[in-house]
Design a protein around this motif. Structure first.
Motif, short mmCIF file in Angstrom:
data_model
loop_
_atom_site.label_atom_id
_atom_site.label_comp_id
_atom_site.label_asym_id
_atom_site.label_seq_id
_atom_site.Cartn_x
_atom_site.Cartn_y
_atom_site.Cartn_z
N GLU A 71 0.82 -1.21 0.00
CA GLU A 71 0.00 0.00 0.00
C GLU A 71 0.85 1.26 0.00
OE1 GLU A 71 -3.13 -0.20 2.92
OE2 GLU A 71 -3.62 -2.27 2.38
N THR A 72 2.17 1.10 -0.18
CA THR A 72 3.04 2.26 -0.33
C THR A 72 3.08 2.67 -1.79
OG1 THR A 72 5.05 0.92 -0.66
CG2 THR A 72 4.47 1.50 1.61
N ARG A 73 3.51 3.90 -2.05
CA ARG A 73 3.46 4.41 -3.43
C ARG A 73 4.53 3.82 -4.33
NH1 ARG A 73 5.52 10.70 -3.02
NH2 ARG A 73 7.53 10.30 -1.99
N ASP A 74 5.56 3.20 -3.75
CA ASP A 74 6.62 2.60 -4.58
C ASP A 74 6.63 1.07 -4.48
OD1 ASP A 74 7.43 2.74 -1.95
OD2 ASP A 74 9.55 3.01 -2.40
N ALA A 75 5.48 0.47 -4.16
CA ALA A 75 5.40 -0.99 -4.03
C ALA A 75 5.66 -1.67 -5.38
CB ALA A 75 4.01 -1.39 -3.51
N THR A 76 6.40 -2.79 -5.34
CA THR A 76 6.66 -3.54 -6.56
C THR A 76 6.98 -4.99 -6.23
OG1 THR A 76 8.06 -3.70 -8.55
CG2 THR A 76 9.11 -2.90 -6.54
N PHE A 77 6.48 -5.89 -7.08
CA PHE A 77 6.86 -7.30 -7.05
C PHE A 77 7.20 -7.71 -8.48
CE2 PHE A 77 4.06 -7.81 -3.14
CZ PHE A 77 5.13 -7.95 -2.28
N PRO A 78 8.43 -7.48 -8.94
CA PRO A 78 8.76 -7.81 -10.33
C PRO A 78 9.02 -9.29 -10.57
CG PRO A 78 10.65 -6.86 -9.21
CD PRO A 78 9.51 -6.79 -8.23
N ASN A 79 9.17 -10.08 -9.50
CA ASN A 79 9.37 -11.51 -9.69
C ASN A 79 8.02 -12.24 -9.70
OD1 ASN A 79 9.24 -10.61 -7.03
ND2 ASN A 79 10.26 -12.41 -6.21
N THR A 80 7.99 -13.42 -10.31
CA THR A 80 6.71 -14.08 -10.56
C THR A 80 6.22 -14.91 -9.38
OG1 THR A 80 7.60 -16.12 -11.50
CG2 THR A 80 7.28 -14.29 -13.01
N ILE A 81 4.90 -15.02 -9.31
CA ILE A 81 4.24 -16.02 -8.48
C ILE A 81 4.23 -17.30 -9.31
CG2 ILE A 81 2.13 -16.66 -7.25
CD1 ILE A 81 3.32 -14.09 -6.15
N ILE A 82 4.64 -18.41 -8.74
CA ILE A 82 4.78 -19.66 -9.50
C ILE A 82 3.82 -20.71 -8.97
CG2 ILE A 82 6.37 -21.50 -10.21
CD1 ILE A 82 8.66 -19.51 -9.73
N GLY A 83 3.15 -21.39 -9.89
CA GLY A 83 2.24 -22.45 -9.48
C GLY A 83 1.93 -23.39 -10.62
N THR A 84 1.00 -24.31 -10.38
CA THR A 84 0.66 -25.29 -11.40
C THR A 84 -0.85 -25.44 -11.55
OG1 THR A 84 0.93 -27.60 -12.12
CG2 THR A 84 0.77 -27.22 -9.74
N LEU A 85 -1.28 -25.64 -12.77
CA LEU A 85 -2.65 -26.01 -13.08
C LEU A 85 -2.65 -27.51 -13.34
CD1 LEU A 85 -3.36 -23.08 -15.56
CD2 LEU A 85 -4.45 -23.36 -13.33
N SER A 86 -3.24 -28.27 -12.42
CA SER A 86 -3.10 -29.73 -12.50
C SER A 86 -4.36 -30.47 -12.89
CB SER A 86 -2.58 -30.27 -11.16
OG SER A 86 -1.30 -29.74 -10.89
N ASP A 87 -5.52 -29.82 -12.76
CA ASP A 87 -6.80 -30.48 -13.09
C ASP A 87 -7.30 -29.91 -14.41
OD1 ASP A 87 -9.39 -31.41 -13.32
OD2 ASP A 87 -9.86 -31.17 -11.19
N ALA A 88 -7.23 -30.71 -15.48
CA ALA A 88 -7.58 -30.24 -16.82
C ALA A 88 -9.03 -29.80 -16.93
CB ALA A 88 -7.29 -31.35 -17.84
N SER A 89 -9.88 -30.22 -16.00
CA SER A 89 -11.29 -29.81 -16.07
C SER A 89 -11.48 -28.39 -15.55
CB SER A 89 -12.17 -30.77 -15.26
OG SER A 89 -11.91 -30.65 -13.87
N LEU A 90 -10.44 -27.81 -14.94
CA LEU A 90 -10.59 -26.48 -14.34
C LEU A 90 -9.91 -25.37 -15.14
CD1 LEU A 90 -9.98 -27.39 -10.57
CD2 LEU A 90 -12.16 -27.07 -11.76
N TYR A 91 -9.31 -25.73 -16.27
CA TYR A 91 -8.73 -24.69 -17.11
C TYR A 91 -8.73 -25.14 -18.57
CZ TYR A 91 -4.36 -27.34 -17.73
OH TYR A 91 -3.44 -28.30 -18.08
N ARG A 92 -8.59 -24.15 -19.45
CA ARG A 92 -8.46 -24.43 -20.88
C ARG A 92 -7.46 -23.44 -21.46
NH1 ARG A 92 -13.86 -24.21 -23.56
NH2 ARG A 92 -14.06 -26.28 -22.63
N TYR A 93 -6.50 -23.97 -22.21
CA TYR A 93 -5.50 -23.12 -22.85
C TYR A 93 -5.53 -23.37 -24.35
CZ TYR A 93 -1.04 -21.13 -24.31
OH TYR A 93 -0.08 -20.40 -24.97
#
Length: 202
Positions: A71-93
């Motif tokens: 909530e500061t004016r110079d906040a930054t997160f340039p690195n990624t959040i990493i995860g996995t999509l493992s249930d094919a019924s819950l996403y489509r690419y």
């Protein structure tokens, strides 16, 4: 299932090929990422007589620090959040577009966090979450062995910066903070001949 549920749509996906395989990178609003994400905390399963899950327990003090920072004016997160999509019924690419199911049921969340859980849950109930873009890395169908490998590599190969270097670099910020102001004063005391603390401050 995806056709019958509310989804978020993520465009402009970047495909990345590395020795471990292919993964996707995109930007997602923190509020939307929270809607599709869950944690698999490492706990002892009595029925299986073994530990399951890969994530550490969330630390309240760390979450509090992140909530204050974002909530500061110079906040930054340039690195990624990493995860996995493992249930094919819950996403489509398809064709560079990723659609992911939104669910209130923890058992139907699509995106399992591998790294970045504190950064993400620091946005929970935050007023800035709906406007804050996060970089996200999506592995597709990463099994638990891959998840553990990715997590361990990320958290053992990074070299932690010396606190003194962090303070020294903070002085270069265009924004005046109590920390970089105090650091500048300390440097003057340390570097000026005649100072009672000349060359005595680490």
């Amino acid at each position: 299932m995806i056709d019958n549920y509310e989804t978020i749509t993520i465009n402009n996906i970047i495909e990345v090929e590395q020795p471990i395989g292919k993964f996707l990178v995109a930007k997602v609003k923190a509020s939307e990422l929270l809607k599709i994400s869950y944690r698999d905390e490492r706990t002892f399963n009595k029925d299986l007589s073994k530990y399951t899950g890969t994530q550490r327990t969330l630390k309240p003090n760390k979450l509090k620090s992140i909530k204050e920072f974002i909530e500061t004016r110079d906040a930054t997160f340039p690195n990624t959040i990493i995860g996995t999509l493992s249930d094919a019924s819950l996403y489509r690419y398809e064709n560079g577009v990723l659609k992911i199911v939104i669910s209130d049921d923890i058992n139907e969340k699509a995106f399992q966090i591998i790294d970045g859980q504190h950064r993400l849950w620091g946005f929970e109930n935050s007023p800035v979450a709906k406007d804050f873009d996060l970089l996200v890395t999506f592995f597709l169908n990463a099994d638990v062995e891959d998840q553990a490998y990715i997590f361990s590599i990320i958290n053992t190969t990074q070299t932690k910066l010396e606190p003194s270097l962090v303070s020294d670099l903070a002085e270069l910020s265009r924004i005046t903070t109590p920390e970089n102001c105090v650091h500048s004063i300390a440097k003057v005391f340390n570097n000026r001949e005649g100072s009672p603390w000349y060359n005595a401050i680490k």
